[in-house]
Scaffold this active site. Sequence first.
Site, PDB file in Angstrom:
ATOM      1  N   CYS A   5      39.360  60.413  41.764  1.00 56.97           N
ATOM      2  CA  CYS A   5      38.395  61.464  41.402  1.00 56.97           C
ATOM      3  C   CYS A   5      38.781  62.014  40.033  1.00 56.97           C
ATOM      4  CB  CYS A   5      38.387  62.580  42.443  1.00 56.97           C
ATOM      5  SG  CYS A   5      37.411  64.002  41.921  1.00 56.97           S
ATOM      6  N   ASP A  31      32.469  70.728  28.950  1.00 56.71           N
ATOM      7  CA  ASP A  31      31.861  69.447  29.306  1.00 56.71           C
ATOM      8  C   ASP A  31      32.017  68.493  28.121  1.00 56.71           C
ATOM      9  OD1 ASP A  31      29.441  68.546  31.545  1.00 56.71           O
ATOM     10  OD2 ASP A  31      29.707  67.336  29.722  1.00 56.71           O
ATOM     11  N   HIS A  47      39.416  69.509  46.457  1.00 59.56           N
ATOM     12  CA  HIS A  47      38.343  68.518  46.378  1.00 59.56           C
ATOM     13  C   HIS A  47      37.295  68.755  47.466  1.00 59.56           C
ATOM     14  CE1 HIS A  47      36.554  64.574  45.372  1.00 59.56           C
ATOM     15  NE2 HIS A  47      36.278  64.538  46.658  1.00 59.56           N
ATOM     16  N   ASN A  91      24.729  70.573  40.824  1.00 59.38           N
ATOM     17  CA  ASN A  91      24.017  69.407  41.325  1.00 59.38           C
ATOM     18  C   ASN A  91      24.711  68.910  42.589  1.00 59.38           C
ATOM     19  OD1 ASN A  91      22.294  69.389  39.033  1.00 59.38           O
ATOM     20  ND2 ASN A  91      23.837  68.297  37.849  1.00 59.38           N
ATOM     21  N   HIS A 102      32.746  65.695  42.807  1.00 59.26           N
ATOM     22  CA  HIS A 102      33.704  66.786  43.056  1.00 59.26           C
ATOM     23  C   HIS A 102      32.950  68.051  42.670  1.00 59.26           C
ATOM     24  CE1 HIS A 102      38.054  68.502  42.606  1.00 59.26           C
ATOM     25  NE2 HIS A 102      37.200  69.515  42.433  1.00 59.26           N
ATOM     26  N   HIS A 104      31.258  71.179  41.318  1.00 60.96           N
ATOM     27  CA  HIS A 104      31.450  71.887  40.054  1.00 60.96           C
ATOM     28  C   HIS A 104      30.183  72.644  39.700  1.00 60.96           C
ATOM     29  CE1 HIS A 104      29.918  67.845  39.145  1.00 60.96           C
ATOM     30  NE2 HIS A 104      29.276  68.386  38.122  1.00 60.96           N
ATOM     31  N   HIS A 106      28.003  74.040  36.394  1.00 61.23           N
ATOM     32  CA  HIS A 106      27.788  74.003  34.947  1.00 61.23           C
ATOM     33  C   HIS A 106      27.403  75.414  34.495  1.00 61.23           C
ATOM     34  CE1 HIS A 106      27.052  69.480  34.671  1.00 61.23           C
ATOM     35  NE2 HIS A 106      26.876  69.684  35.958  1.00 61.23           N
TER      36      HIS A 106
HETATM   37  P1  AMP Z   1      27.016  66.263  37.334  1.00 61.90           P
HETATM   38  O1  AMP Z   1      25.893  65.377  36.890  1.00 61.90           O
HETATM   39  O2  AMP Z   1      26.558  67.607  37.785  1.00 61.90           O
HETATM   40  O3  AMP Z   1      27.924  65.572  38.303  1.00 61.90           O
HETATM   41  O4  AMP Z   1      27.847  66.564  36.013  1.00 61.90           O
HETATM   42  C1  AMP Z   1      29.007  65.898  35.643  1.00 61.90           C
HETATM   43  C2  AMP Z   1      29.381  66.378  34.266  1.00 61.90           C
HETATM   44  O5  AMP Z   1      30.738  66.031  34.022  1.00 61.90           O
HETATM   45  C3  AMP Z   1      28.553  65.764  33.134  1.00 61.90           C
HETATM   46  O6  AMP Z   1      27.887  66.797  32.411  1.00 61.90           O
HETATM   47  C4  AMP Z   1      29.600  65.032  32.268  1.00 61.90           C
HETATM   48  O7  AMP Z   1      29.329  65.128  30.897  1.00 61.90           O
HETATM   49  C5  AMP Z   1      30.889  65.765  32.656  1.00 61.90           C
HETATM   50  N1  AMP Z   1      32.115  65.005  32.499  1.00 61.90           N
HETATM   51  C6  AMP Z   1      32.376  63.763  32.974  1.00 61.90           C
HETATM   52  N2  AMP Z   1      33.641  63.394  32.664  1.00 61.90           N
HETATM   53  C7  AMP Z   1      34.192  64.435  31.988  1.00 61.90           C
HETATM   54  C8  AMP Z   1      35.469  64.674  31.395  1.00 61.90           C
HETATM   55  N3  AMP Z   1      36.451  63.757  31.439  1.00 61.90           N
HETATM   56  N4  AMP Z   1      35.685  65.859  30.785  1.00 61.90           N
HETATM   57  C9  AMP Z   1      34.707  66.788  30.729  1.00 61.90           C
HETATM   58  N5  AMP Z   1      33.485  66.622  31.270  1.00 61.90           N
HETATM   59  C10 AMP Z   1      33.223  65.471  31.885  1.00 61.90           C
HETATM   60 ZN    ZN Z   2      38.179  65.608  43.252  1.00 64.99          ZN
END
Ligand code: AMP
Ligand code: ZN
Length: 123
Positions: A5, A31, A47, A91, A102, A104, A106
């Site tokens: 993850c 992000d 997690h 989301n 995982h 989160h 935004h």
């Molecule tokens: P979601 O579509 O809600 O799962 O959003 C996942 C978000 O994680 C996206 O906006 C990606 O740009 C962001 N993301 C993915 N990998 C990384 C990373 N290594 N560091 C920072 N953001 C990330």
């Molecule tokens: Zn995780």
Amino acid sequence: MSENCIFCKIVKGDISSTKVHEDEDCVVFHDINPAAPVHLLVVPRKHFVSLEDVSAADAGWLGRMMVLIPRLAAENGCRPGPEGGFRLVANAGKDGGQEVPHLHFHILGGPRPWQARMATPAA
Ligand code: AMP
Ligand code: ZN
């Protein structure tokens, strides 16, 4: 910690991120592909795949994160008051457009227009 993850690895420090806050509940970082001038991700240390996985037992840390979010938004460039503000997005699942499994949140803010992927959908 869930193996493979990416957000668990960021929480643990195995993958680098631009952190703006961390506490016992969560880690907050920029992000990597921002959809707005301010785009932070608030990631619980534990997690959970999505909000579909939480229960009443999680109300404490979820509540603390909600109280933290407006402060983080303001500290990281979201403009105050009705002319400013921010958008909070969580989301869940494929239909919800979730890419990283995982939980989160935004935090999106700053002057519009934003990228279409996080723009407010038309009514
Ligand atoms: P979601 O579509 O809600 O799962 O959003 C996942 C978000 O994680 C996206 O906006 C990606 O740009 C962001 N993301 C993915 N990998 C990384 C990373 N290594 N560091 C920072 N953001 C990330
Ligand atoms: Zn995780």
